[in-house]
Motif scaffolding. Structure first.
Motif, PDB file in Angstrom:
ATOM      1  N   PRO A 141       0.826  -1.214   0.000  1.00 58.90           N
ATOM      2  CA  PRO A 141       0.000   0.000   0.000  1.00 58.90           C
ATOM      3  C   PRO A 141       0.858   1.261   0.000  1.00 58.90           C
ATOM      4  O   PRO A 141       2.074   1.190   0.200  1.00 58.90           O
ATOM      5  N   VAL A 149       1.030   5.395   1.515  1.00 59.35           N
ATOM      6  CA  VAL A 149       0.482   6.438   2.375  1.00 59.35           C
ATOM      7  C   VAL A 149       0.379   7.700   1.525  1.00 59.35           C
ATOM      8  O   VAL A 149       1.318   8.057   0.830  1.00 59.35           O
ATOM      9  N   ALA A 176       4.373   2.210   1.578  1.00 64.98           N
ATOM     10  CA  ALA A 176       4.234   1.971   3.016  1.00 64.98           C
ATOM     11  C   ALA A 176       5.402   1.175   3.596  1.00 64.98           C
ATOM     12  O   ALA A 176       5.706   1.296   4.776  1.00 64.98           O
ATOM     13  N   HIS A 209       8.479   3.896   4.494  1.00 63.40           N
ATOM     14  CA  HIS A 209       8.324   5.166   5.192  1.00 63.40           C
ATOM     15  C   HIS A 209       7.657   5.003   6.546  1.00 63.40           C
ATOM     16  O   HIS A 209       6.749   4.192   6.706  1.00 63.40           O
ATOM     17  N   LEU A 210       8.109   5.800   7.483  1.00 67.79           N
ATOM     18  CA  LEU A 210       7.485   5.894   8.796  1.00 67.79           C
ATOM     19  C   LEU A 210       7.400   7.388   9.085  1.00 67.79           C
ATOM     20  O   LEU A 210       8.385   8.112   8.954  1.00 67.79           O
ATOM     21  N   ILE A 211       6.205   7.856   9.443  1.00 65.50           N
ATOM     22  CA  ILE A 211       6.002   9.284   9.721  1.00 65.50           C
ATOM     23  C   ILE A 211       5.940   9.474  11.226  1.00 65.50           C
ATOM     24  O   ILE A 211       5.240   8.735  11.915  1.00 65.50           O
ATOM     25  N   ARG A 212       6.667  10.434  11.725  1.00 62.14           N
ATOM     26  CA  ARG A 212       6.700  10.661  13.176  1.00 62.14           C
ATOM     27  C   ARG A 212       6.385  12.127  13.532  1.00 62.14           C
ATOM     28  O   ARG A 212       6.989  13.039  12.979  1.00 62.14           O
TER      29      ARG A 212
END
Lengths: 249, 249
Positions: free
Chosen positions: B212, B214, B237, B240-243
């Motif tokens: 998927p 984001v 997806a 990436h990691l969004i913080r």
């Protein structure tokens, strides 16, 4: 912070009509001309209001059919609002509050247990080896449909004598209980990612095939910068939109 | 704001070794005992540091094999940092800055055009009917691999005489140019959701089947609360990691 303009007021009234069910899935909204008359606003204002609803996934617009209420109504989540102290007159936990604000009916099933948590949770909670956590696992419903899950982990040593360790709903919310224990969350770190669901999640959340989920993990820290809560939410992607508002410092 | 503790310093050094390639995919990290000796820290500090890297998806830990560098290295994005004025000595746009901070090599392909934007973009930019936008479409690479796309739309009337309308990279970033035009972004609204990619996105981003994406949309407002930029990022997806870090007000 933000201006609440005319178009936002119009959007807000239409949103309420949709969430209350006065306008159901597939229903046509009034025409632009009708909306201009009934709200006494300009065409541009009407268009901006309808645009808001398009962006929120509530309606779709086509040149022939006008504005149609969509089947899929994503829940707009504001992770920041959970940090704003709620008025004492509103003794609800954040999810229930957000959903009922939209005129929809929240409900949930809660299981409470004491566990040795998975390693990633233990690390985020900075637990010692073999340390225990209380986990409150919630399956949440909106208007009777399964909507998302939220598993909140707390250090057992911290909450063992509080309501958090007992089964059942905490009407004023677990965050309020943490405050009462002298550990208000003053800082949080939110990690957001997406993935395909596990088979267990698909069945529990009644997902359509091919629907990804957003995994949203919040770690809350008290004023001594000690982690006091790790909340893992699994949000079906077709039903949720997360919104942050930031100001330049 | 946050303490930069010993364990975070250890995590930071290990992270750099991974991103620099000193430790490659599949490589084993030194044992806990070795790390305790080489950094002169306690076992608990080592575990917290390794825990950070697990949470970021950089390593996996198993009782038998110890800590292993993972193949998939998600890029940790901090959408808030784009709002912090960068030191003048670092004339880079936000993506390039974030990637190179991690010791990885950013690059991008940019196409600039003047368009009548899709309706949802026109609405977010509050453009009049038929209003034009400048769009800078970027395909971004990390270490030569396609990583994500970012399409930034600006009101044409606002930026028509600036570098934003010209093809090619803007080393100091488009946000800096908006500032120079007297329209610094002082507030942004970030909408985050997930979905399956379109076929065009799958091919452009070389996605594995079943990955998927984001979708991350940022609208930036100037001090008159006029929208001056809409940036649509499509983030695979698995990469990436969004913080976000938030403090209670």
């Amino acid at each position: 912070m933000a201006r609440s303009t005319l178009y936002q007021q119009v959007a807000s009234e239409l949103r309420r009509a949709i969430y209350s069910g006065d306008l159901g899935p597939g229903d046509q909204l009034p025409t632009e001309a009708d909306l201009m008359t009934s709200y006494g606003v300009s065409r541009n204002t009407v268009r901006l209001a309808l645009g808001e609803l398009v962006n929120e996934g509530l309606i779709s617009r086509t040149p022939r059919r006008g504005s149609i209420v969509r089947d899929r109504r994503p829940l707009l989540m504001y992770p920041q609002r959970e940090l704003t102290p709620q008025p004492a007159s509103v003794p609800r936990e954040a999810f229930g509050f957000a959903v009922s604000q939209e005129g929809r009916e929240p409900s949930q099933v809660i299981e409470v247990s004491i566990v040795e948590p998975p390693e990633d949770i233990a690390i985020r909670l900075e637990l010692p080896d073999g340390g225990l956590a209380v986990v409150r696992r919630r399956l949440r419903f909106v208007d009777g449909q399964p909507y998302n899950t939220n598993d909140s982990f707390f250090p057992h040593a911290l909450v063992r004598d509080s309501e958090i360790v007992r089964p059942g709903d905490i009407l004023r919310g677990a965050n309020r209980v943490l405050e009462e224990l002298g550990h208000p969350q003053v800082r949080v770190v939110d990690d957001i990612s997406a993935r395909m669901p596990t088979p267990a999640e698909s069945s529990r959340l009644e997902l359509e095939p091919g629907t990804p989920v957003v995994e949203y993990v919040r770690v809350g820290y008290d004023s001594d910068d000690v982690p006091v809560r790790v909340a893992v939410s699994v949000l079906p992607a077709d039903k949720h939109l997360i919104r942050y508002e930031l100001e330049r410092r």
